[in-house]
Design a protein around this motif. Structure first.
Motif, PDB file in Angstrom:
ATOM      1  N   VAL A   1       0.598  -1.581  -0.194  1.00  0.00           N
ATOM      2  CA  VAL A   1       0.081   0.357   0.010  1.00  0.00           C
ATOM      3  C   VAL A   1       0.590   1.248   0.191  1.00  0.00           C
ATOM      4  O   VAL A   1       0.718   2.293  -0.681  1.00  0.00           O
ATOM      5  CB  VAL A   1      -1.311   0.079   1.820  1.00  0.00           C
ATOM      6  CG1 VAL A   1      -2.059   1.561   1.421  1.00  0.00           C
ATOM      7  CG2 VAL A   1      -1.963  -1.217   0.928  1.00  0.00           C
ATOM      8  N   ASN A   2       1.412   0.821   1.016  1.00  0.00           N
ATOM      9  CA  ASN A   2       2.721   2.795   0.692  1.00  0.00           C
ATOM     10  C   ASN A   2       3.685   2.691  -0.125  1.00  0.00           C
ATOM     11  O   ASN A   2       3.741   3.741  -1.138  1.00  0.00           O
ATOM     12  CB  ASN A   2       3.837   2.143   2.251  1.00  0.00           C
ATOM     13  CG  ASN A   2       2.756   1.946   3.404  1.00  0.00           C
ATOM     14  OD1 ASN A   2       2.188   3.557   3.484  1.00  0.00           O
ATOM     15  ND2 ASN A   2       3.266   1.947   4.000  1.00  0.00           N
ATOM     16  N   THR A   3       4.031   1.721  -0.960  1.00  0.00           N
ATOM     17  CA  THR A   3       4.641   1.268  -1.932  1.00  0.00           C
ATOM     18  C   THR A   3       3.565   2.043  -3.683  1.00  0.00           C
ATOM     19  O   THR A   3       4.301   3.149  -3.952  1.00  0.00           O
ATOM     20  CB  THR A   3       5.207   0.811  -2.765  1.00  0.00           C
ATOM     21  OG1 THR A   3       6.407   0.303  -1.390  1.00  0.00           O
ATOM     22  CG2 THR A   3       6.120   0.832  -3.784  1.00  0.00           C
ATOM     23  N   LYS A   4       2.822   1.171  -3.294  1.00  0.00           N
ATOM     24  CA  LYS A   4       2.192   1.648  -4.767  1.00  0.00           C
ATOM     25  C   LYS A   4       1.371   3.462  -4.751  1.00  0.00           C
ATOM     26  O   LYS A   4       0.536   3.406  -5.897  1.00  0.00           O
ATOM     27  CB  LYS A   4       0.995   0.629  -5.356  1.00  0.00           C
ATOM     28  CG  LYS A   4       1.100  -0.589  -5.205  1.00  0.00           C
ATOM     29  CD  LYS A   4       2.718  -0.708  -6.799  1.00  0.00           C
ATOM     30  CE  LYS A   4       3.249  -1.920  -7.172  1.00  0.00           C
ATOM     31  NZ  LYS A   4       3.315  -2.026  -8.451  1.00  0.00           N
ATOM     32  N   ARG A   5       0.990   3.073  -3.179  1.00  0.00           N
ATOM     33  CA  ARG A   5      -0.455   4.684  -3.354  1.00  0.00           C
ATOM     34  C   ARG A   5      -1.249   4.346  -3.587  1.00  0.00           C
ATOM     35  O   ARG A   5      -1.734   5.255  -4.972  1.00  0.00           O
ATOM     36  CB  ARG A   5       0.741   5.813  -3.526  1.00  0.00           C
ATOM     37  CG  ARG A   5       2.023   5.980  -2.827  1.00  0.00           C
ATOM     38  CD  ARG A   5       2.287   6.567  -1.647  1.00  0.00           C
ATOM     39  NE  ARG A   5       1.448   7.526  -1.169  1.00  0.00           N
ATOM     40  CZ  ARG A   5       1.290   8.211  -0.275  1.00  0.00           C
ATOM     41  NH1 ARG A   5       1.448   7.644   0.935  1.00  0.00           N
ATOM     42  NH2 ARG A   5       0.370   9.216   0.380  1.00  0.00           N
ATOM     43  N   PHE A   6      -2.062   3.336  -3.505  1.00  0.00           N
ATOM     44  CA  PHE A   6      -3.632   3.026  -3.976  1.00  0.00           C
ATOM     45  C   PHE A   6      -4.418   4.191  -3.822  1.00  0.00           C
ATOM     46  O   PHE A   6      -4.423   4.507  -3.232  1.00  0.00           O
ATOM     47  CB  PHE A   6      -3.860   1.929  -3.853  1.00  0.00           C
ATOM     48  CG  PHE A   6      -3.310   0.441  -3.848  1.00  0.00           C
ATOM     49  CD1 PHE A   6      -3.303  -0.293  -4.668  1.00  0.00           C
ATOM     50  CD2 PHE A   6      -2.277   0.006  -3.475  1.00  0.00           C
ATOM     51  CE1 PHE A   6      -2.243  -1.073  -6.062  1.00  0.00           C
ATOM     52  CE2 PHE A   6      -1.326  -1.347  -2.671  1.00  0.00           C
ATOM     53  CZ  PHE A   6      -1.943  -2.003  -4.790  1.00  0.00           C
ATOM     54  N   THR A   7      -5.159   4.919  -5.341  1.00  0.00           N
ATOM     55  CA  THR A   7      -6.444   5.505  -5.183  1.00  0.00           C
ATOM     56  C   THR A   7      -7.408   4.854  -4.396  1.00  0.00           C
ATOM     57  O   THR A   7      -8.561   5.359  -3.834  1.00  0.00           O
ATOM     58  CB  THR A   7      -6.467   5.960  -5.764  1.00  0.00           C
ATOM     59  OG1 THR A   7      -7.085   4.970  -7.630  1.00  0.00           O
ATOM     60  CG2 THR A   7      -5.356   7.273  -6.868  1.00  0.00           C
ATOM     61  N   HIS A   8      -7.901   3.709  -4.273  1.00  0.00           N
ATOM     62  CA  HIS A   8      -9.037   2.587  -3.566  1.00  0.00           C
ATOM     63  C   HIS A   8      -8.506   1.739  -3.148  1.00  0.00           C
ATOM     64  O   HIS A   8      -7.363   0.747  -3.567  1.00  0.00           O
ATOM     65  CB  HIS A   8      -9.432   2.784  -5.180  1.00  0.00           C
ATOM     66  CG  HIS A   8     -10.860   3.978  -5.911  1.00  0.00           C
ATOM     67  ND1 HIS A   8      -9.736   4.452  -6.699  1.00  0.00           N
ATOM     68  CD2 HIS A   8     -11.512   4.387  -5.624  1.00  0.00           C
ATOM     69  CE1 HIS A   8     -10.658   5.628  -7.055  1.00  0.00           C
ATOM     70  NE2 HIS A   8     -11.519   5.271  -6.591  1.00  0.00           N
TER      71      HIS A   8
END
Length: 123
Positions: A81-88
């Motif tokens: 989550v921290n690496t990909k920085r998901f919007t959803h």
């Protein structure tokens, strides 16, 4: 007015579930990048709607899969989550087999409440 999804990227927890795989197929049909995680390995193609003929999939670079278990790989999921920085982030990982839940309800509480709460708090 239709929203431009170029910057959207989704994390789909429980990506191998019936609903999860169809949701991923929908995202890919709109050229939306997504990452799926599931505690089970990726299933055979007939069980994964996003791999059916005509669906966009890994070859187009829109989809990645990680074999992570919400109960055992929490730190790896948080790192993702921290690496990909998901919007959803969408969760289809809830255990739902009622009959089996009567035998050992603590397993269902662990996945559906405790581990999900830990993930939410961590991110």
């Amino acid at each position: 007015m239709q929203k431009n999804h170029n910057n959207d990227n989704f994390l789909v927890i429980g990506s191998n579930s019936f609903t999860g795989t169809h949701f991923i197929s929908h995202l890919l049909s709109k050229d939306i990048q997504c990452v799926g995680i599931s505690r089970s390995m990726e299933l055979d193609k007939p069980f994964l709607a996003h791999k059916w003929k005509g669906s966009k999939g890994p070859k187009e670079g829109l989809y990645e899969f990680y074999n992570y278990d919400l109960n055992h790989d929490l730190s790896s999921i948080v790192d993702l989550v921290n690496t990909k920085r998901f919007t959803h982030i969408v969760n289809f990982a809830a255990q739902s087999m009622v009959g089996q839940s009567w035998i050992s309800p603590e397993d269902w509480y662990q996945t559906n409440l405790v581990s999900l709460s830990k993930l939410i708090n961590a991110i």
